[in-house]
Design a protein around this motif. Sequence first.
Motif, PDB file in Angstrom:
ATOM      1  N   THR B  71      -6.409   2.555  -1.350  1.00 42.53           N
ATOM      2  CA  THR B  71      -5.709   1.192  -0.951  1.00 42.53           C
ATOM      3  C   THR B  71      -5.639   0.332  -2.000  1.00 42.53           C
ATOM      4  N   ILE B  72      -6.729  -0.228  -2.393  1.00 42.79           N
ATOM      5  CA  ILE B  72      -7.021  -1.192  -3.507  1.00 42.79           C
ATOM      6  C   ILE B  72      -6.115  -0.759  -4.591  1.00 42.79           C
ATOM      7  N   ALA B  73      -6.235   0.331  -5.156  1.00 43.83           N
ATOM      8  CA  ALA B  73      -5.565   0.977  -6.134  1.00 43.83           C
ATOM      9  C   ALA B  73      -4.013   0.709  -6.223  1.00 43.83           C
ATOM     10  N   ALA B  77      -1.941  -1.632  -8.283  1.00 44.35           N
ATOM     11  CA  ALA B  77      -0.779  -1.347  -9.114  1.00 44.35           C
ATOM     12  C   ALA B  77       0.544  -1.848  -8.890  1.00 44.35           C
ATOM     13  N   ALA B  78       0.519  -2.455  -7.585  1.00 42.67           N
ATOM     14  CA  ALA B  78       1.777  -3.287  -6.984  1.00 42.67           C
ATOM     15  C   ALA B  78       1.548  -4.705  -7.934  1.00 42.67           C
ATOM     16  N   VAL B  79       0.546  -5.323  -8.024  1.00 44.65           N
ATOM     17  CA  VAL B  79       0.210  -6.650  -8.538  1.00 44.65           C
ATOM     18  C   VAL B  79       0.564  -6.235 -10.180  1.00 44.65           C
ATOM     19  N   GLY B  80      -0.135  -5.171 -10.542  1.00 42.07           N
ATOM     20  CA  GLY B  80      -0.092  -4.870 -12.293  1.00 42.07           C
ATOM     21  C   GLY B  80       1.276  -4.829 -12.496  1.00 42.07           C
ATOM     22  N   LEU B  81       2.018  -3.903 -11.736  1.00 44.84           N
ATOM     23  CA  LEU B  81       3.637  -3.678 -12.119  1.00 44.84           C
ATOM     24  C   LEU B  81       4.226  -5.250 -12.032  1.00 44.84           C
ATOM     25  N   ALA B  82       4.122  -6.100 -11.039  1.00 41.54           N
ATOM     26  CA  ALA B  82       4.698  -7.286 -10.985  1.00 41.54           C
ATOM     27  C   ALA B  82       4.395  -8.267 -12.139  1.00 41.54           C
TER      28      ALA B  82
END
Lengths: 653, 104
Positions: B71-73, B77-82
């Motif tokens: 879940t955290i990953a 990933a969402a934050v990282g891609l943003a």
Amino acid sequence: MLAHLPNWAFLIPLFPLAAFALILALGRRAPGQGHWIAWTGVGSSFVLSILTVAASLGREVSADRNVVWAVLGDVPISVGFRIDGLACLMLIVVSTVALMVHIYSAGYMHGDPRYPRYFAYLSLFTAAMLGLVIANSLILLLVCWELVGLSSYLLIGFWFERPSAMRAAKKAFVVTRLGDMGFLFGTVLLFWYTHTFNLQQVFGKIGGELPMAVAGIAAVLLFCGAVGKSAQFPLHVWLPDAMEGPTPVSALIHAATMVAAGVYLVARTYPLFWPEGHYPPVIFHLFGAGITAPLVVATIGAVTALMAAMIGVVQNDIKRVLAYSTVSQLGYMVMGLGVGGYVAGMFHLFTHAFFKALLFLGAGSVIHGTGRQDIMQMGGLRRHMPATFVTFIVGTLALAGVFPFSGFWSKDEILADALHFHPAFFIVGVVGAFLTAFYMSRLCFLTFWGEPRDHEVHPHESPRVMTWPLWVLAALAAVAGFAGTPWTPWVHRLLAPGEHAPALHPMVAGLGSAAALAGILGGALVYYWRAVSPATLIRMAPWLYTALKNKLYIDEMLWAILVRPMFFASNTASWVDRWIVDGFVNAVGYLTVLFSRLQRLVDIWIVDGIVNAVGWVTKAAGDTIRLVQTGRVQNYLWIVFAGAALLMLIGTR
Amino acid sequence: MLLPPLNVFLVIAALLFSIGVYGVLSRRNAIAVLMGVELILNAANINLVSFARFTDPSRLAGHSFAVFVITIAAAEAAVGLAIIIALYRNFKHINVDDVNFMRW
């Protein structure tokens, strides 16, 4: 109702004082005006003075009022006024002459750019002088004494554009101040012993709290003030120079009233000089002889009378002749007081005020009519200025002491008292009388008789406003003596009610009159008939002529004895101040600057050095360490993983 | 069913972790770095599940941890891609070597 009037005598000096304030306030807005205000002020004083005197007749003291002015510790200092015989006599003299001079001045000063200011000063003087004569305490006396000195200074220097007037004013102020120092010391000495300034209380303590000898010393100190103010030897030098002032001022201040204030002071404090019922105490010994205060007074007076009369003989300035005559006559008064003639001295003050004011106003009229002051440039004025001529002759006869003019009676009385005291003073008096008559006849013959010597002079008679006071004063100069003849001793009753009137001393009167007539004849011989030329007289004793022409070198002597040492003291003090006091101050300053410089070095190199070093080290460390911060996440991660690997290696070891 | 021994799982997880670390540290492309991170997380997941299975299979603590990590990953990933998209908008590239504006 009239009996209570003397209680209001304090208003007498306040009228001219109000006039002074009023003229000062209005003067600028009314150029050429102001005499009406001054006339009103002095006129009111004159009327009130006459009424006060009338109400006081027959009473020894008609008013003595005091108010507490200040409290020193538990000693109240009171000031007030006292109307007794002496005050009455002075009130008559001062208010009459002041009124005449005020009227005359309107003509003499006409057109002067500072006309209102002149009347303001004149009113101030009149106020101070009237205050002086009714004051009953030494402190008020001193205040008024200084005020008349101030107004004298202002009026001598009235034409201050002239450097000579300016110098004369300064000289008058400083020279009289020398004497005033004695007055102040005397006042303090009396207060020290009696704790009061009130004169009657001081007199009451003579022989008690105030030892006789101390009273004598205080008397001599007070007399120093009189020597300055009344132009006695050796402080007389300011009076001839004071002739730089307007002539009416010379008449009022430097002939009739202010210069007589010294004589009045001695008379006012007479019990100190000659305690009632005692012989005057010996205050010091000189060559084995005991010197008393009256002896000092009489000697100074005699020296002054003779010396000034001699100098007066060779003066050519009409006002200076009269100035030396005034000095000489003041010497007579002082001598009169010194030889025990309390009434005689004051009586002479009384008559002298009228005839000398008259002579000065006459001289003013001559100066006004000719524009000259040198009698050698005058001559023949008899025909051009009849009113001035007649009144001037009356004044001359009164001054010379010709029977029955006023000077005869008062001078005769002084001579009688002098003979009673010591023959030496009598001889001085007779010689002085001869010289007085001689220089006055010389003055008259040179001025009014003969032919005009300067043809550029166009003499004219003065206006009525000037001749009218001359006639009034001439009348007074002629008859004032009858207030003190042996048969009508009004002055004696006023001043010394208990004593019997003096008898006429035939020998004294004869010798005095003979001296006067001889003087007039001598003057006529030289300057009217021209039987003897002045040059012949000079050749008889050229050294004496030179000495007299140079005023016996007394100015130079005072310069050498007083002024030069004063300069030396000042220069020394200045040197000490500049090199020692200032040097010390400057040295402290230099040391402070030096110390500050050192401190600055310490501050810059040590304190600032440490602070800067801390900063430099911090910066260097930062510069080095910041290289680690690349900003690249991968570098950081490298370190993280390397660290973790290292920890693992250590952990598994 | 034959269960291979625990070491096999741990070795696979270690390999996976090492590949992930290599990817994170050496790739210049930010997306590749993010992928390396995913590998590391998954290596950890394998470890978690393996230890859970070989110690006390009745307890599900390891499994539930793995689910949390996934879940955290996803969120990471969402934050990282943003962040990567923001980087791209600003720099027109996503080369992490040139993104050093966070220093000092």
